[in-house]
Design a protein around this motif. Structure first.
Motif: not given
Lengths: 115, 112
Positions: A2-11, A106-107, B40-43
């Motif tokens: 299972q993965t979760v991806s958040q493509s934008d680190a900063h908005v 996600g990150s 690094n905000n890794e859980f």
């Protein structure tokens, strides 16, 4: 896996703007998706969740998110942001592993709202 | 807003020292989770309980951490011998079932 991806680190947006924070997931089982907000140095605050039914879910403080199975997405939106919305936003999927559920995060996306 | 209580908010320990943190879950929530969030905000999921029983824990938790959730007392997570890499925010969450999790403010551990 299972993965979760958040493509934008900063908005970065201005107060009163609309915003969309992107989240894509990969998970083969029943889907339970959620969004959390974390202000600097603090714990996670629950915003909203999706499990079934209406794909558009409403959360606290004017946030909403839309689930799309075809896009494997669960993007978070707000029509008009306030400076207090500045924080890190985490998308999470609840995954069943080895006999219990746990959150896969996600990150994170750092949202900065300029005055 | 979450009613999960975590103490202390900040914890500073030397390498090799024990580090203990506590969590009071929301009333009526039988499931408790512990996560580690690094800079690094890794859980990282550490362990979870249903009532007083361990449901699942990762290898690291089995070896260097001890955790319990006794009835009528706060849950606790203790690192037996702290290492520099243990410096992180430790988050406790409780849940009425197992999906919807509500987090406390966290305990920020610094290992010198």
């Amino acid at each position: 896996t299972q993965t979760v991806s958040q493509s934008d680190a900063h908005v970065t947006v201005f107060e009163g703007d609309s915003v969309e924070l992107r989240c894509n997931y990969s998970y083969g089982g029943s889907i339970y998706l959620s969004w959390y907000i974390q202000h600097h140095g603090r714990g996670l605050q629950f915003l909203l969740k999706y499990y079934s039914g209406n794909p558009v879910v409403q959360g606290v403080n004017g946030f909403e998110a839309e689930f799309s199975k075809s896009d494997s997405s669960f993007h978070l939106r707000k029509a008009s942001v306030h400076w207090s919305d500045s924080a890190v936003y985490f998308c999470a999927v609840s995954a069943f592993s080895s006999g219990s559920w746990q959150l896969i995060f996600g990150s994170g996306t750092q949202l900065t709202v300029m005055p | 807003n979450s009613k999960v209580i975590q103490t202390p908010r900040y914890l500073v320990k030397g390498q090799g020292q024990k580090a203990k943190m506590r969590c009071i879950p929301e009333k009526g929530h039988p499931v408790v989770f512990w996560y580690q969030q690094n800079k690094n905000n890794e859980f990282k999921f550490l362990i979870n309980f249903q009532n007083q029983e361990v449901l699942q824990q990762i290898d690291m938790t089995e070896k260097r951490f001890s955790a319990e959730c006794p009835s009528n007392s706060p849950c606790s997570l203790e690192i037996q011998s702290s290492e520099a890499g243990d410096s992180a925010l430790y988050l406790c969450a409780s849940s009425p079932g197992q999906n919807e999790q509500y987090f406390g403010p966290g305990t920020r551990l610094t290992v010198l």
